[in-house]
Scaffold this active site. Sequence first.
Site, PDB file in Angstrom:
ATOM      1  NE  ARG A   1      -1.747  -2.436   6.434  1.00 23.60           N
ATOM      2  CZ  ARG A   1      -0.815  -1.879   7.195  1.00 23.60           C
ATOM      3  NH1 ARG A   1      -0.510  -0.605   7.051  1.00 23.60           N
ATOM      4  NH2 ARG A   1      -0.182  -2.591   8.110  1.00 23.60           N
TER       5      ARG A   1
ATOM      6  CE  LYS B   1       1.285   5.080  -1.785  1.00 26.22           C
ATOM      7  NZ  LYS B   1       2.464   5.921  -1.783  1.00 26.22           N
ATOM      8  CB  SER B   2      -0.997  -0.182   0.576  1.00 25.99           C
ATOM      9  OG  SER B   2       0.032  -1.038   1.051  1.00 25.99           O
TER      10      SER B   2
ATOM     11  CB  SER C   1      -5.932  -5.180   5.892  1.00 25.91           C
ATOM     12  OG  SER C   1      -5.024  -4.109   5.731  1.00 25.91           O
ATOM     13  CG  ASN C   2      -5.761  -0.163   3.528  1.00 30.93           C
ATOM     14  OD1 ASN C   2      -5.641  -0.166   4.752  1.00 30.93           O
ATOM     15  ND2 ASN C   2      -4.815   0.298   2.732  1.00 30.93           N
TER      16      ASN C   2
ATOM     17  CG  LEU D   1      -4.996   5.148   6.041  1.00 31.38           C
ATOM     18  CD1 LEU D   1      -4.337   3.868   5.563  1.00 31.38           C
ATOM     19  CD2 LEU D   1      -5.919   4.862   7.222  1.00 31.38           C
TER      20      LEU D   1
ATOM     21  CE1 TYR E   1      -1.173  12.165  -8.094  1.00 29.93           C
ATOM     22  CE2 TYR E   1      -2.527  10.196  -8.231  1.00 29.93           C
ATOM     23  CZ  TYR E   1      -2.281  11.432  -7.687  1.00 29.93           C
ATOM     24  OH  TYR E   1      -3.137  11.941  -6.742  1.00 29.93           O
TER      25      TYR E   1
END
Length: 287
Positions: free
Chosen positions: A236, A230-231, A239-240, A188, A51
């Site tokens: 988000r 992942k966000s 909220s996840n 997701l 990554y």
Amino acid sequence: MTTPTIQLNDGNKIPAIGFGTFQIPNDGSTFKAVSAALAAGYRHIDTAVAYFNEAEVGQAIKASGIPRDQIWVTSKLWLQDYGQAPAEKAIDRSLQKLGLDYLDLYLLHQPYGDVPGAWRALEAAQQAGKIRSIGVSNMTPKLWQRFVPEFTTIPAVDQVEFNPYFQQQPLRRLLAQHQVRIEAWAPLGQGNQVLLNDPIITQLAAKYDKNPGQIILRFEHQLGVIIFPKSTHEARIKSNLAIFDFELTAAEMGRMATLDQGHGRHDPDAPGVQARLLSAFDVHADD
């Protein structure tokens, strides 16, 4: 809020939800996203050599001021470093980039090449206290049966593509025999709009006053799957994490199970995958 943990077959307890950093650039974006995740309450961060953002993950952990033993950190070995000697060097390099004395979990990122040699390096690092838990990634039942019988230590996890459209039924049956946990990458569906707008999911979202992503993550959590959405968006990211204040009924879990299509976007068993991945990038370009 303390997130639930899941016990692994080696006795270690892993946070049930984490924060994924795949495709977040190392231009300050990873530092910002991981910092936001830690501030929101995540205590499990997933990165990888491939990554190219381990350094920023480590910087965010250090800057958070959260005690090291309260954060679960995962990284992964890339194919270029398979074989025992190269893998041993790569583990030390990951620790150096992250600025950590140990990793909570280290995985073989792809199941090709000198997998047994690489695995011996992970076992040695675990015995030396450099890694707490060791595991694999992208292993199908076929690849598992090919390699794992040669291992001295059974992996603690297998990190694979997993979402309601691809529920990995044969793999789950196989891993259950060894109490190996599945970790879901792309929980997701990598933002699959068809999945997020599926009527079964949107109906449940309306019932529980949740968004579709939260319904999906809750379903996976109730299956005992370790998830790390992942966000890079702070709302988000928060909220996840908000999936522990409701529970799907057995009937609703059954409805969600009917969404399984039995395949995903990535097939590790397909011919040519190893060569394609090996040529995808060079993790030593900056060495």
